[in-house]
Design a protein around this motif. Sequence first.
Motif, mmCIF file in Angstrom:
data_model
loop_
_atom_site.group_PDB
_atom_site.id
_atom_site.type_symbol
_atom_site.label_atom_id
_atom_site.label_comp_id
_atom_site.label_asym_id
_atom_site.label_seq_id
_atom_site.Cartn_x
_atom_site.Cartn_y
_atom_site.Cartn_z
ATOM 1 N N THR A 1 -51.763 62.128 0.022
ATOM 2 C CA THR A 1 -51.781 62.879 1.272
ATOM 3 C C THR A 1 -53.059 62.570 2.039
ATOM 4 O OG1 THR A 1 -50.572 64.671 0.220
ATOM 5 C CG2 THR A 1 -51.696 65.191 2.292
ATOM 6 N N GLU A 2 -52.902 62.217 3.307
ATOM 7 C CA GLU A 2 -54.066 61.985 4.162
ATOM 8 C C GLU A 2 -54.639 63.337 4.562
ATOM 9 O OE1 GLU A 2 -54.214 60.540 8.546
ATOM 10 O OE2 GLU A 2 -54.085 58.746 7.267
ATOM 11 N N VAL A 3 -55.884 63.583 4.147
ATOM 12 C CA VAL A 3 -56.502 64.879 4.437
ATOM 13 C C VAL A 3 -57.432 64.825 5.642
ATOM 14 C CG1 VAL A 3 -56.275 65.783 2.101
ATOM 15 C CG2 VAL A 3 -58.324 64.490 2.713
ATOM 16 N N LEU A 4 -57.844 63.615 6.051
ATOM 17 C CA LEU A 4 -58.731 63.481 7.196
ATOM 18 C C LEU A 4 -58.572 62.094 7.793
ATOM 19 C CD1 LEU A 4 -61.120 64.633 8.908
ATOM 20 C CD2 LEU A 4 -62.647 63.607 7.228
ATOM 21 N N ALA A 5 -58.471 62.026 9.100
ATOM 22 C CA ALA A 5 -58.476 60.758 9.843
ATOM 23 C C ALA A 5 -59.384 60.972 11.046
ATOM 24 C CB ALA A 5 -57.076 60.370 10.283
ATOM 25 N N ASP A 6 -60.359 60.100 11.216
ATOM 26 C CA ASP A 6 -61.337 60.295 12.276
ATOM 27 C C ASP A 6 -61.979 58.953 12.601
ATOM 28 O OD1 ASP A 6 -62.902 61.608 14.138
ATOM 29 O OD2 ASP A 6 -63.754 63.032 12.704
ATOM 30 N N SER A 7 -62.855 58.947 13.582
ATOM 31 C CA SER A 7 -63.630 57.750 13.898
ATOM 32 C C SER A 7 -65.007 58.163 14.380
ATOM 33 C CB SER A 7 -62.930 56.891 14.954
ATOM 34 O OG SER A 7 -62.906 57.563 16.188
ATOM 35 N N VAL A 8 -65.956 57.269 14.196
ATOM 36 C CA VAL A 8 -67.329 57.486 14.652
ATOM 37 C C VAL A 8 -67.792 56.229 15.368
ATOM 38 C CG1 VAL A 8 -67.927 59.177 12.877
ATOM 39 C CG2 VAL A 8 -68.281 56.750 12.432
ATOM 40 N N SER A 9 -68.695 56.399 16.321
ATOM 41 C CA SER A 9 -69.209 55.266 17.092
ATOM 42 C C SER A 9 -70.698 55.450 17.355
ATOM 43 C CB SER A 9 -68.501 55.149 18.438
ATOM 44 O OG SER A 9 -67.135 54.924 18.271
ATOM 45 N N THR A 10 -71.393 54.346 17.439
ATOM 46 C CA THR A 10 -72.788 54.339 17.841
ATOM 47 C C THR A 10 -73.167 52.922 18.244
ATOM 48 O OG1 THR A 10 -75.012 55.129 17.307
ATOM 49 C CG2 THR A 10 -73.829 53.964 15.560
ATOM 50 N N PHE A 11 -74.432 52.710 18.533
ATOM 51 C CA PHE A 11 -74.876 51.390 18.944
ATOM 52 C C PHE A 11 -76.312 51.159 18.503
ATOM 53 C CE2 PHE A 11 -76.301 54.222 22.204
ATOM 54 C CZ PHE A 11 -77.545 53.728 22.564
ATOM 55 N N THR A 12 -76.705 49.922 18.521
ATOM 56 C CA THR A 12 -78.085 49.512 18.291
ATOM 57 C C THR A 12 -78.320 48.255 19.108
ATOM 58 O OG1 THR A 12 -79.753 49.115 16.582
ATOM 59 C CG2 THR A 12 -77.608 48.109 16.249
ATOM 60 N N ALA A 13 -79.538 47.763 19.124
ATOM 61 C CA ALA A 13 -79.851 46.587 19.927
ATOM 62 C C ALA A 13 -80.895 45.743 19.211
ATOM 63 C CB ALA A 13 -80.356 46.995 21.298
ATOM 64 N N TYR A 14 -81.011 44.513 19.662
ATOM 65 C CA TYR A 14 -82.051 43.633 19.128
ATOM 66 C C TYR A 14 -82.535 42.717 20.240
ATOM 67 C CZ TYR A 14 -78.415 40.008 18.711
ATOM 68 O OH TYR A 14 -77.419 39.110 18.962
ATOM 69 N N SER A 15 -83.752 42.228 20.050
ATOM 70 C CA SER A 15 -84.352 41.314 21.022
ATOM 71 C C SER A 15 -84.158 39.879 20.579
ATOM 72 C CB SER A 15 -85.848 41.587 21.151
ATOM 73 O OG SER A 15 -86.059 42.848 21.704
ATOM 74 N N THR A 16 -83.936 39.020 21.531
ATOM 75 C CA THR A 16 -83.868 37.596 21.232
ATOM 76 C C THR A 16 -85.257 37.007 21.436
ATOM 77 O OG1 THR A 16 -83.287 37.053 23.499
ATOM 78 C CG2 THR A 16 -81.471 37.457 21.987
ATOM 79 N N THR A 17 -85.542 35.947 20.732
ATOM 80 C CA THR A 17 -86.848 35.293 20.851
ATOM 81 C C THR A 17 -86.634 33.810 21.067
ATOM 82 O OG1 THR A 17 -87.000 34.935 18.477
ATOM 83 C CG2 THR A 17 -87.925 36.990 19.317
ATOM 84 N N SER A 18 -87.729 33.087 21.074
ATOM 85 C CA SER A 18 -87.623 31.653 21.343
ATOM 86 C C SER A 18 -87.080 30.860 20.154
ATOM 87 C CB SER A 18 -88.989 31.095 21.752
ATOM 88 O OG SER A 18 -89.914 31.310 20.699
ATOM 89 N N THR A 19 -87.080 31.445 18.964
ATOM 90 C CA THR A 19 -86.581 30.693 17.816
ATOM 91 C C THR A 19 -85.220 31.224 17.374
ATOM 92 O OG1 THR A 19 -87.597 32.106 16.157
ATOM 93 C CG2 THR A 19 -88.950 30.305 17.019
ATOM 94 N N ALA A 20 -84.368 30.311 16.989
ATOM 95 C CA ALA A 20 -83.022 30.692 16.554
ATOM 96 C C ALA A 20 -83.067 31.476 15.247
ATOM 97 C CB ALA A 20 -82.162 29.441 16.392
ATOM 98 N N VAL A 21 -83.983 31.149 14.361
ATOM 99 C CA VAL A 21 -84.081 31.833 13.074
ATOM 100 C C VAL A 21 -84.498 33.292 13.272
ATOM 101 C CG1 VAL A 21 -85.328 31.888 10.875
ATOM 102 C CG2 VAL A 21 -84.549 29.713 11.807
ATOM 103 N N ALA A 22 -85.490 33.534 14.126
ATOM 104 C CA ALA A 22 -85.948 34.897 14.382
ATOM 105 C C ALA A 22 -84.858 35.720 15.067
ATOM 106 C CB ALA A 22 -87.208 34.875 15.226
ATOM 107 N N THR A 23 -84.125 35.113 15.979
ATOM 108 C CA THR A 23 -83.045 35.820 16.659
ATOM 109 C C THR A 23 -81.925 36.164 15.678
ATOM 110 O OG1 THR A 23 -83.559 34.764 18.758
ATOM 111 C CG2 THR A 23 -81.344 35.665 18.518
#
Length: 163
Positions: free
Chosen positions: A110-132
């Motif tokens: 029996t399904e006792v709960l169905a829901d969803s959650v959402s959020t966000f985050t961010a990151y900075s890009t830099t001059s190097t591909a490895v750091a990004t």
Amino acid sequence: MSSSDRRHFLSLLAVAPLAGCGFAPVYAPGGAGQVLRGQVLVAAPDTRLGFQLVSRLEERLGLPEAETYLLGYTIETSETDLAITGTNDITRINIAGTVRFTLTETATDTEVLADSVSTFTAYSTTSTAVATAAARRDAQDRLMIALADQVMSRLLASSLRWS
């Protein structure tokens, strides 16, 4: 009335409404947090993001001793450019995430709960591909931790209805 007596009186006055509202700590003995601990089997991950989500959920729920409930989930993420320079270089990227989840009682399926959650985050890009790439991966990990914590909050808040 002295100043310390006034503070004591005001603190008691502020707590008084909670006395009659049925408020109970979720991690107190017998509380919702203790009822769920060791009772929920989280579906096995099949992606790196899923692994991060499941790791955090298992950290909060504990490893299942009795598989009373099964927690299924789907993860959706999207990226949006946030900051673009005059030369069209992207310097900040937003990652939005949503987890849709269901909690099923294993004995009765029996399904006792169905829901969803959402959020966000961010990151900075830099001059190097490895750091990004490292910044992107870190942002994804932070996103999964935040989403797992929101899933836990929903489970704890609703557990008295179905546990």
